[in-house]
Design an enzyme around this catalytic site. Structure first.
Site, PDB file in Angstrom:
ATOM      1  N   CYS A  11      25.268  57.407  44.074  1.00 37.38           N
ATOM      2  CA  CYS A  11      25.788  57.978  42.750  1.00 37.38           C
ATOM      3  C   CYS A  11      27.148  57.677  42.616  1.00 37.38           C
ATOM      4  CB  CYS A  11      25.663  59.430  42.643  1.00 37.38           C
ATOM      5  SG  CYS A  11      26.747  60.394  41.455  1.00 37.38           S
ATOM      6  N   CYS A  14      29.389  60.465  42.077  1.00 35.36           N
ATOM      7  CA  CYS A  14      29.835  61.123  43.286  1.00 35.36           C
ATOM      8  C   CYS A  14      30.952  60.328  44.207  1.00 35.36           C
ATOM      9  CB  CYS A  14      28.420  61.434  44.089  1.00 35.36           C
ATOM     10  SG  CYS A  14      27.268  62.221  43.077  1.00 35.36           S
ATOM     11  N   ASP A 399      43.467  20.272  32.182  1.00 34.71           N
ATOM     12  CA  ASP A 399      44.219  19.274  32.711  1.00 34.71           C
ATOM     13  C   ASP A 399      43.349  17.656  32.458  1.00 34.71           C
ATOM     14  OD1 ASP A 399      46.306  17.741  34.357  1.00 34.71           O
ATOM     15  OD2 ASP A 399      44.894  17.941  35.995  1.00 34.71           O
TER      16      ASP A 399
END
Length: 702
Positions: A11, A14, A399
């Site tokens: 969870c 939790c 670049d």
């Protein structure tokens, strides 16, 4: 900080609450619970008994310390065994609970007594006793989370005689938590599959003796034997043997790469057919693969702005729902002549709607799946925040050298006036130089079967080139500034023609005339033009090139790769200024080699480097293209955009289904089972939709 693997962490909300409690302990500040990878990062000096008590209160437990784990991924196997056992236990309990519940429904139709009530309570306890225990403890602490809400709701349901619905809610909540845990574990396994590429052992050669040793014992300079089908234990150089090597673990490229003596190899790559002797150049912990795996493992724990918002929202969401539930229970009976029992029931249903699990789950599974998917393609995204950012990019600045081009100068055109001396003199002078342009000239001359002369005297002239005395005559190899005489009209026309075509010139001359001219260019990467087109298709609005080369060279390259915007003659600080200008107009990524372009990479909203495992590249950029080419960049952007869309969809579904459930309270239609199904449905949808990010990986599609 010490790291521990956790079991039973299913969870997200939790995990956040447990982390907050651990941080309140003495010396606990800075400790973290990494929900996505199911780990505990614990500060030194924290009381382990108190930590374990906090974890056990939410059903989580420490499996094993990283320091005690075996090398090469054994710990992950151990963790998966525990997770599998835990998941199987939950499934069995839910199965037993469902059987008892169905039996209770049948008994309830036959006998109207306490027997079915007892069966309902047994079924509810079987499926939901961990929730009840945690919820009861939380009530005593006045801590209100989903376990507390469910416990209150079930006690309330049973208190008003809703035995059947209360039991169904307990079972469905257990199924919901199981699905939530399984969904996250699926995403974790996808990530941990990457960690299994790490080799565990190596064959060490000591004189005439060969022995198998753990890779962590290898030292720089050790010689190892790599047989066909074995993994190369760490970064090194081929000392003997020839073979093709699969570097997919590093670059994501499935095509094998031929290796000969003195060529570099990466740890974790697989020797296909021959036998190689490899001299170790880096201990495994410093190897490219080890750094990549560490970064990938940690990447999905960085919180994106969206995740941070969700976590902040969840803190207020549950208390808000509790207030709404109380109002639903009290306001209609007091002010609208509503039935106390009916509205008390509605209020209990509203409490169940307060579960924030689906909402908190809306982001992490998608983030982990996106990072894992890119990593398997050889694209190292250093965190969820960068994955999210990549999906928002509308401008990319490239670049030129080494990015759009190969970064290896070569002679594309020559103009020869003195056939007898041009190649001979150029080769005699340039063979002593290590400059890339000199190497390009020598490579061209080597095809002409020329015999060199030994210079009697050689001097470098700064900003011009090189002069040398050969057989009593002074010759020069360099640019136009090296010439000390007036050019003929034809020679001047030829030189201007090469310059207009964007070539870098190497002019070979004596003291009176030009012997010939080399037209040097940097070879365009084969994929560059197609990639630019794919980037526009992937949603990039603007692609530009930034280079220090002169205007004509920049114009030539831009035209060849399909870029309309380019900026030439830029010094490093001017590149930074140009990137700042671009970021002011929109979300900008800078793509470079990660070394020379470090300032520009750091200035952009997102720095993307190419480098095939080079240390400085991995450390410089936010995203690394390990293939050392742009081929996978469009797919990385597509995946990132998909992740962002899925997260938004998940949030909409999680909140939308709850809103619909809450609106059902207005006509009094919300029931306990509808409330739990709204959250369960959101959890299932959020999980399944997030895991679709990994589907394309199996199909090979972006």
């Amino acid at each position: 900080m010490d790291e521990y693997k956790l079991q039973g962490l299913s969870c997200g909300n939790c995990a956040r609450e447990m982390e907050e409690e651990i941080n309140k302990l003495e010396n606990g500040e800075g400790s973290r619970i990494l929900y996505n990878s199911s780990k505990l990062v614990l500060a030194k000096g924290v009381d382990m008994q108190k930590v374990e008590k906090i974890l056990s209160s939410d059903g989580a437990a420490i499996i094993r310390s990283h320091d005690d784990s075996e090398a090469g991924g054994h710990e992950h196997d151990h963790a998966h065994a525990h997770t599998h056992d835990s998941s199987s236990k939950i499934k069995i309990l839910l199965g037993i609970s469902a059987i008892i519940f169905l039996s209770a429904i049948y008994v309830d139709t036959q006998w109207n007594n306490l027997v079915p009530v007892f069966m309902y309570l047994t079924a509810a306890a079987t499926s939901g006793y961990p929730t009840f225990i945690k919820g009861a403890k939380n009530l005593l602490k006045f801590k209100f989370n989903i376990d507390t809400l469910m416990t209150i709701a079930l006690i309330g349901a049973f208190s008003i005689g809703e035995w059947k619905e209360g039991t169904l809610v307990a079972i469905l909540f257990g199924v919901n938590e199981l699905l939530e845990g399984m969904g996250m574990e699926k995403a974790r396994k996808s990530m941990e599959e990457l960690l299994k590429v790490a080799p565990k052992e190596a064959i060490l050669i000591e004189g005439d003796i060969e022995r198998v040793v753990p890779i962590e014992t290898l030292k720089t300079g050790d010689l190892v034997l790599v047989k066909s089908g074995q993994k190369i234990p760490s970064d090194g150089i081929v000392a003997a043997g020839k073979s093709s090597v699969n570097e997919a673990a590093i670059t994501g490229e499935a095509m094998p790469v031929e290796k000969e003596p003195d060529e570099k190899v990466f740890g974790g790559s697989i020797n296909n057919e021959g036998v190689l002797k490899v001299k170790i150049t880096k201990e495994y912990k410093d190897s490219s693969l080890a750094k990549i795996l560490h970064l990938v493992e940690e990447a999905h724990e960085t919180k994106t702005p969206t995740e941070q918002f969700i976590n902040r929202f969840a803190r207020y969401y549950t208390p808000l729902i509790m207030i709404i539930a109380a109002l639903v229970m009290v306001v209609p009976p007091l002010f609208m002549n509503g039935d106390w029992g009916a509205w008390f029931y509605q209020g209990l249903a509203v409490l169940i709607v307060g579960c924030p699990c689906a909402l908190i789950l809306s982001s992490p599974i998608a983030i982990v799946s996106g990072i894992a998917r890119n990593a398997k393609n050889g694209i190292l995204v250093k965190g969820g925040v960068f994955l999210e950012q990549l999906g928002k990019i509308d401008t990319i600045a490239f670049d030129k050298t080494g990015t759009l081009t190969k970064g290896h100068p070569y002679v594309e055109k020559t103009i020869v006036y003195d056939v007898e001396n041009f190649y001979r003199i150029a080769g005699s002078i340039e063979k002593t130089s290590s400059h890339p342009i000199a190497k390009a000239v020598i490579e061209k001359i080597s095809r002409e079967n020329i015999t060199y002369s030994e210079p009697e005297e050689i001097n470098t002239i700064s900003g011009q080139g090189v002069s040398a005395v050969i057989e009593g005559t002074t010759y020069k190899v360099g640019n136009e500034k090296s010439l000390g005489f007036t050019l003929s009209q034809q020679t001047e026309t030829d030189i201007n023609s090469l310059k207009d075509a964007g070539y870098t010139l190497v002019i070979v001359s004596d003291e009176e005339k030009v012997l010939g001219v080399f037209g040097i260019t940097d070879e365009i990467r084969e994929e560059s033009k197609g990639i630019i087109s794919e980037l526009y298709s992937a949603g990039i609005n603007n692609a530009v090139m930034l280079t220090g080369d002169h205007h004509k060279t920049a114009e030539k390259v831009a035209k060849q790769v399909g870029l309309t915007d380019y900026y030439a003659n830029l010094l490093p600080d001017e590149k930074v200024a140009k990137v700042k200008e671009l970021t002011a107009k929109g979300k900008t990524a800078m793509v470079g080699d990660g070394i020379n372009d470090a300032p520009a990479l750091a200035t952009a909203d997102l720095g993307i480097a190419m480098g095939k495992g080079t240390d400085s590249v991995i450390e410089t950029a936010d995203i690394v293209l390990m293939q050392d080419h742009l081929g996978k960049l469009p797919s990385a952007i597509t995946i990132s955009k998909r992740v962002n869309k899925i997260i938004k969809l998940n949030i909409s579904l999680a909140l939308g289904l709850k809103l619909i459930a809450l609106l059902l309270t207005i006509p009094g239609l919300l029931t306990l089972w509808i409330a739990i199904l709204s959250d369960m449905g959101a959890t299932i949808l959020v999980t399944l939709i997030s895991l679709t990010i990994m589907i394309g990986e199996k199909r090979g599609a972006a």
